[in-house]
Design a protein around this motif. Structure first.
Motif, mmCIF file in Angstrom:
data_model
loop_
_atom_site.group_PDB
_atom_site.id
_atom_site.type_symbol
_atom_site.label_atom_id
_atom_site.label_comp_id
_atom_site.label_asym_id
_atom_site.label_seq_id
_atom_site.Cartn_x
_atom_site.Cartn_y
_atom_site.Cartn_z
ATOM 1 N N CYS A 129 0.833 -1.211 0.000
ATOM 2 C CA CYS A 129 0.000 0.000 0.000
ATOM 3 C C CYS A 129 0.865 1.257 0.000
ATOM 4 O O CYS A 129 0.580 2.220 -0.714
ATOM 5 C CB CYS A 129 -0.922 0.022 1.215
ATOM 6 N N LEU A 130 1.931 1.239 0.781
ATOM 7 C CA LEU A 130 2.817 2.401 0.843
ATOM 8 C C LEU A 130 3.570 2.593 -0.472
ATOM 9 O O LEU A 130 3.754 3.722 -0.930
ATOM 10 C CB LEU A 130 3.774 2.264 2.023
ATOM 11 N N VAL A 131 3.985 1.494 -1.094
ATOM 12 C CA VAL A 131 4.640 1.584 -2.406
ATOM 13 C C VAL A 131 3.661 2.135 -3.435
ATOM 14 O O VAL A 131 4.015 3.000 -4.248
ATOM 15 C CB VAL A 131 5.207 0.213 -2.841
ATOM 16 N N LEU A 132 2.426 1.645 -3.422
ATOM 17 C CA LEU A 132 1.429 2.135 -4.367
ATOM 18 C C LEU A 132 1.094 3.609 -4.119
ATOM 19 O O LEU A 132 0.898 4.374 -5.076
ATOM 20 C CB LEU A 132 0.167 1.273 -4.305
ATOM 21 N N ALA A 133 1.062 4.021 -2.873
ATOM 22 C CA ALA A 133 0.852 5.442 -2.572
ATOM 23 C C ALA A 133 2.025 6.259 -3.104
ATOM 24 O O ALA A 133 1.839 7.332 -3.678
ATOM 25 C CB ALA A 133 0.693 5.653 -1.067
ATOM 26 N N PHE A 134 3.230 5.736 -2.952
ATOM 27 C CA PHE A 134 4.433 6.395 -3.469
ATOM 28 C C PHE A 134 4.361 6.545 -4.988
ATOM 29 O O PHE A 134 4.571 7.619 -5.538
ATOM 30 C CB PHE A 134 5.680 5.582 -3.077
ATOM 31 N N VAL A 135 4.041 5.447 -5.664
ATOM 32 C CA VAL A 135 4.010 5.438 -7.134
ATOM 33 C C VAL A 135 2.922 6.357 -7.679
ATOM 34 O O VAL A 135 3.116 7.035 -8.691
ATOM 35 C CB VAL A 135 3.820 3.995 -7.658
ATOM 36 N N THR A 136 1.785 6.401 -7.023
ATOM 37 C CA THR A 136 0.671 7.205 -7.524
ATOM 38 C C THR A 136 0.724 8.658 -7.055
ATOM 39 O O THR A 136 -0.101 9.462 -7.486
ATOM 40 C CB THR A 136 -0.682 6.587 -7.119
ATOM 41 N N ALA A 137 1.664 8.996 -6.184
ATOM 42 C CA ALA A 137 1.819 10.380 -5.725
ATOM 43 C C ALA A 137 2.554 11.160 -6.803
ATOM 44 O O ALA A 137 3.748 10.989 -7.004
ATOM 45 C CB ALA A 137 2.590 10.413 -4.401
ATOM 46 N N LYS A 138 1.813 12.013 -7.499
ATOM 47 C CA LYS A 138 2.368 12.763 -8.627
ATOM 48 C C LYS A 138 2.264 14.252 -8.343
ATOM 49 O O LYS A 138 1.446 14.685 -7.543
ATOM 50 C CB LYS A 138 1.608 12.418 -9.906
ATOM 51 N N PRO A 139 3.062 15.037 -9.064
ATOM 52 C CA PRO A 139 2.935 16.496 -8.907
ATOM 53 C C PRO A 139 1.538 16.954 -9.307
ATOM 54 O O PRO A 139 0.904 16.337 -10.161
ATOM 55 C CB PRO A 139 3.979 17.060 -9.873
ATOM 56 N N GLU A 140 1.083 18.025 -8.721
ATOM 57 C CA GLU A 140 -0.262 18.535 -9.000
ATOM 58 C C GLU A 140 -0.465 18.833 -10.486
ATOM 59 O O GLU A 140 -1.529 18.608 -11.022
ATOM 60 C CB GLU A 140 -0.541 19.779 -8.160
ATOM 61 N N ALA A 141 0.552 19.336 -11.177
ATOM 62 C CA ALA A 141 0.419 19.652 -12.603
ATOM 63 C C ALA A 141 0.115 18.400 -13.407
ATOM 64 O O ALA A 141 -0.718 18.400 -14.314
ATOM 65 C CB ALA A 141 1.689 20.320 -13.114
ATOM 66 N N ALA A 142 0.778 17.289 -13.046
ATOM 67 C CA ALA A 142 0.547 16.014 -13.761
ATOM 68 C C ALA A 142 -0.851 15.495 -13.488
ATOM 69 O O ALA A 142 -1.511 14.960 -14.368
ATOM 70 C CB ALA A 142 1.597 14.976 -13.344
ATOM 71 N N VAL A 143 -1.331 15.672 -12.280
ATOM 72 C CA VAL A 143 -2.677 15.217 -11.925
ATOM 73 C C VAL A 143 -3.710 16.052 -12.681
ATOM 74 O O VAL A 143 -4.675 15.530 -13.221
ATOM 75 C CB VAL A 143 -2.911 15.307 -10.404
ATOM 76 N N ALA A 144 -3.503 17.371 -12.716
ATOM 77 C CA ALA A 144 -4.445 18.245 -13.401
ATOM 78 C C ALA A 144 -4.455 17.951 -14.900
ATOM 79 O O ALA A 144 -5.520 17.924 -15.538
ATOM 80 C CB ALA A 144 -4.082 19.694 -13.161
ATOM 81 N N ALA A 145 -3.284 17.706 -15.489
ATOM 82 C CA ALA A 145 -3.199 17.395 -16.918
ATOM 83 C C ALA A 145 -3.889 16.074 -17.238
ATOM 84 O O ALA A 145 -4.550 15.940 -18.272
ATOM 85 C CB ALA A 145 -1.746 17.361 -17.366
ATOM 86 N N ALA A 146 -3.750 15.090 -16.363
ATOM 87 C CA ALA A 146 -4.369 13.786 -16.570
ATOM 88 C C ALA A 146 -5.890 13.874 -16.471
ATOM 89 O O ALA A 146 -6.609 13.128 -17.118
ATOM 90 C CB ALA A 146 -3.829 12.772 -15.570
ATOM 91 N N ALA A 147 -6.382 14.809 -15.653
ATOM 92 C CA ALA A 147 -7.826 14.947 -15.470
ATOM 93 C C ALA A 147 -8.498 15.627 -16.670
ATOM 94 O O ALA A 147 -9.676 15.466 -16.890
ATOM 95 C CB ALA A 147 -8.115 15.752 -14.212
ATOM 96 N N GLU A 148 -7.713 16.384 -17.447
ATOM 97 C CA GLU A 148 -8.289 17.104 -18.596
ATOM 98 C C GLU A 148 -8.541 16.217 -19.776
ATOM 99 O O GLU A 148 -8.239 15.221 -20.058
ATOM 100 C CB GLU A 148 -7.356 18.236 -19.012
#
Length: 148
Positions: A129-148
């Motif tokens: 779970c901690l590794v998956l949280a690490f891997v999925t923790a992305k910069p806000e810009a990447a998260v916003a771009a992925a949501a568009e």
């Protein structure tokens, strides 16, 4: 819900469950008759002076067991708190997540070596779970771009 938040909440719940079961079964569990009972009585009966205090190996066993419970409980609460921080700035949590993931992998090896399979499985799932949280923790810009 963002993935790091979910994985941290799962890790939090598992850690708190681990703390409760460790306390009930490990620290305050009943010792069965036979060799285990003889060993516990020997641990309690043989006291020695240590830094001005009379202690036994049973005192150390009980004290270290409670110490593990305290640490697991604090970590469970910490993972919950980190899940709230992950909502706004997950990327900055990555070093903390990596540290705990490595620690839980080491704890799983320790549990495999000295204890039994149940804690090993839980500790591996917590590390995952901690590794998956690490891997999925992305910069806000990447998260916003992925949501568009």
């Amino acid at each position: 819900m963002r993935k790091p938040v979910l994985f941290l909440r799962i890790a939090s719940a598992l850690t708190l469950i681990h703390a409760v079961l460790h306390t009930i079964g490990g620290v305050f569990g009943k010792v069965g008759p036979g060799p285990a009972a003889v060993a516990v009585e020997a641990m309690k009966a043989n006291q020695f002076l240590l830094m001005g205090n009379m202690r036994s190996f049973w005192d150390f066993y009980r004290g270290l067991g409670l110490g593990a419970t305290i640490s697991l409980t604090a970590e469970g609460i910490l993972f919950s708190q980190l899940s709230y921080l992950a909502k706004s700035d997950a990327k900055r949590l990555r070093p903390i997540l990596a540290t705990f993931a490595i620690a839980y992998c080491a704890l799983a090896v320790n549990s495999f070596t000295y204890f039994f399979l149940a804690p090993v499985i839980v500790e591996i799932v917590m590390a995952l779970c901690l590794v998956l949280a690490f891997v999925t923790a992305k910069p806000e810009a990447a998260v916003a771009a992925a949501a568009e």
